[in-house]
Write a protein that holds these residues in place. Structure first.
Motif, short mmCIF file in Angstrom:
data_model
loop_
_atom_site.label_atom_id
_atom_site.label_comp_id
_atom_site.label_asym_id
_atom_site.label_seq_id
_atom_site.Cartn_x
_atom_site.Cartn_y
_atom_site.Cartn_z
N SER B 45 0.85 -1.21 0.00
CA SER B 45 0.00 0.00 0.00
C SER B 45 0.87 1.24 0.00
CB SER B 45 -0.91 0.02 1.22
OG SER B 45 -1.80 -1.06 1.19
N GLN B 81 -7.58 0.25 -0.80
CA GLN B 81 -7.86 -1.08 -0.31
C GLN B 81 -9.33 -1.26 0.10
OE1 GLN B 81 -4.56 -2.12 2.08
NE2 GLN B 81 -5.22 -4.19 2.47
N ASP B 157 -5.25 -1.13 -5.06
CA ASP B 157 -4.76 -1.78 -3.85
C ASP B 157 -5.74 -2.89 -3.44
OD1 ASP B 157 -3.37 -2.44 -1.64
OD2 ASP B 157 -3.47 -0.46 -0.68
N GLU B 158 -5.37 -4.11 -3.70
CA GLU B 158 -6.20 -5.28 -3.37
C GLU B 158 -7.67 -5.04 -3.67
OE1 GLU B 158 -5.44 -7.00 0.42
OE2 GLU B 158 -3.36 -6.32 0.42
MG LIG Z 1 -2.13 -2.78 2.02
#
Ligand SMILES: [Mg+2]
Ligand SMILES: Nc1ncnc2c1ncn2[C@@H]1O[C@H](COP(=O)(O)OP(=O)(O)OP(=O)(O)O)[C@@H](O)[C@H]1O
Lengths: 246, 253
Positions: B45, B81, B157-158
């Motif tokens: 991140s 995220q 991010d993910e």
């Molecule tokens: Mg992360």
């Protein structure tokens, strides 16, 4: 309001009025007139006088709330966003926050004179702190990701305030406002009971002094209604400004 | 071209320093989609925040088309995220925010927002608030919000980690489609090995914190939606799994 909420409100009101009437019948003292007598006074007595005093009080409390909001909200957002500045401001805040602002009445009257300004100032001071502390604490609790999110969309500092900090704090500001209305009315009552000849606070004390209990209770009822009306207005504003909250 | 050189980043909090990245370097050619994979807390991140210009490197540098990210933030979009949607804005307002902040208002902004919402199949949700949406819908809104400004670099991010397996696969296919139409540069961070192999032309394999690149795995089969079902895909996933576990010494999850 939903039908259910309205029914509950109506029942609560009816029960309260019945209890009041009952108590007044039981005591049978001139110091506690029943609701019929009081409402009779409101309807038949010096309506214009009562209305003028109600207007004076309303004006003062509205001015106080408005001034508190436009000063405390931006300052609270700023302090919450800038922990460096807040580190300087916080000790001052914590030292002055617990002072009951009402005890400053004599000082305020001396400094600002016996005018409207001193009463508005006192109520403002009370509400101001409540809103300032709430707003600041709300912003400090904002997850860092929310700031990253708006910054990654290209927001400048001013736009962060508008699109993230303010809306995030808004529901909490409304809660603080709702809580402070009660305090504001109490402080207003006290501030109006000295050295003035307008406002419901004055009317209550004056009627009390003249043992005009019907008028006194009419003024108390008017002050309560003022509080209730403010509470409802805040509720309505919150509903329309914080639509995402259910 | 996106160039990351000898990137070092330390989080500095009073009395503490956390080294998050240590000498990370790679270069993504324009129009390629890459993936980054690594153990939790290795600084993935952080890498994206640096690339989006939200953090400044402790040392080293990032250049996108020759500029530091802070200078060209407008070309770069980041999907956080946890989606990063604002609960107080409707879907439409969320999607239009990026445009609004770039000074694109009114009719043009609305038309562009509606176009992308339709493309992502969520046109009927424009008046809903994020709380009223499912995870997959929220993810679509987040993607719509980042694509509406037509970025040339998309950082994610993910993005699909909170979705169920079926929705996840559908969203991976959608993302592949969107990339194939637009050919923007993409860097996608993930915990999921299959996702990295499906969406990364090259896969950056990170060490544990402080994050270093262990290997840049070439993945020439990426880009075909049918790749997922091939032997080649399976072998690539096995290879990356081995890399991750042998370097980090972590057992199978
Ligand atoms: Mg992360
Ligand atoms: N604000 C911060 N202050 C101090 N340390 C931080 C901060 N943010 C992250 N870290 C630390 O830096 C390291 C990298 O964090 P980062 O969030 O980049 O990891 P990550 O690879 O994205 O992890 P995950 O896969 O769990 O999302 C972690 O060890 C984390 O504890």
């Amino acid at each position: 309001m939903t039908a259910k909420a309205m029914a509950v409100t109506a029942i609560t009101l009816a029960v309260a009025l019945a209890a009041w009437e009952l108590l007044s019948l039981l005591l049978h003292a001139p110091t506690l007139p029943g609701p019929w007598a009081v409402f009779g006074e409101m309807a038949a007595g010096d309506q214009e006088g009562l209305l003028l005093h109600l207007l004076a009080s309303t004006r003062r409390v509205l001015a106080s709330l408005a001034i508190s909001l436009v000063t405390a909200v931006p300052l609270g957002l700023y302090l919450g966003r800038n922990p460096g500045v807040d580190a300087w401001g916080a000790p001052f805040l914590y030292l002055t926050y617990p002072i009951p602002k009402i005890v400053l009445l004599p000082i305020v009257l001396t400094l600002l004179g016996l005018s409207d300004a001193s009463r508005i100032f006192l109520v403002t001071l009370t509400v101001f702190y409540q809103i300032l502390v709430t707003t600041r604490d709300a912003v400090r609790a904002l997850p860092a990701a929310a700031i990253y999110s708006v910054q990654s969309l290209g927001a400048r500092e001013r736009q962060i305030y508008r699109h993230v900090l303010f809306p995030f704090a808004l529901p909490k500001i409304f809660t603080a406002l709702r809580i402070s209305v009660g305090t504001a009315i109490a402080v207003l009552f006290f501030a109006e009971s000295f050295a003035t000849n307008s406002g419901l606070g004055y009317l209550i004390m004056d009627a009390w002094g003249r043992a005009d209990y019907e008028l006194m209770f009419a003024a108390v009822a008017a002050l309560s209604l003022l509080g209730l009306a403010l509470y409802l207005v805040i509720q309505l504003l919150e509903r329309s400004l914080c639509k995402w909250q259910r | 071209m996106l160039k990351v050189e000898k990137l070092v980043f330390e989080y500095r909090t009073p009395g503490r320093r956390v080294s998050a990245l240590e000498g990370v370097g790679f270069t993504i050619p324009d129009g390629e989609a890459w993936a980054a994979i690594g153990p939790s807390g290795c600084g993935k991140s952080t890498l994206l925040y640096l690339m989006a210009g939200l953090l400044e490197p402790t040392s080293g540098r990032i250049l996108f088309h020759g500029n530091r990210p802070g200078e060209r933030a407008r070309e770069i979009a980041l999907i956080l995220q946890s989606y990063g949607l604002f609960p107080w804005k409707t879907v439409r307002q969320n999607v239009m925010l990026g445009l609004q902040l770039r000074g694109i208002h009114g009719r043009e902004g609305l038309a562009r927002a509606r176009r992308i919402l339709a493309e992502l199949d969520i046109a009927d949700l424009e008046d809903a608030y994020p709380e009223e949406l499912s995870g997959g819908q929220k993810q679509r809104v987040a993607i719509a919000r980042s694509l509406v400004t037509e970025p040339s670099l998309l950082l994610m991010d993910e993005p699909f980690s909170a979705l169920d397996a079926l929705t996840r696969e559908r969203m991976q296919n959608l993302l592949l489609d969107l990339w194939r139409q637009r050919r923007m540069t993409v860097l996608l961070v993930t915990h999921n090995i299959e996702e990295a192999v499906f969406l990364g032309r090259r896969v950056l394999v990170f060490s544990e914190r402080p994050g270093r690149i262990l290997e840049i795995v070439d993945n020439p089969g990426m880009g075909d939606p049918a790749y997922r079902a091939s032997n080649q895909f399976y072998e690539k996933a096995v290879y990356i799994r081995q890399k991750l576990f042998s370097f980090t010494g972590v057992g199978a999850r």
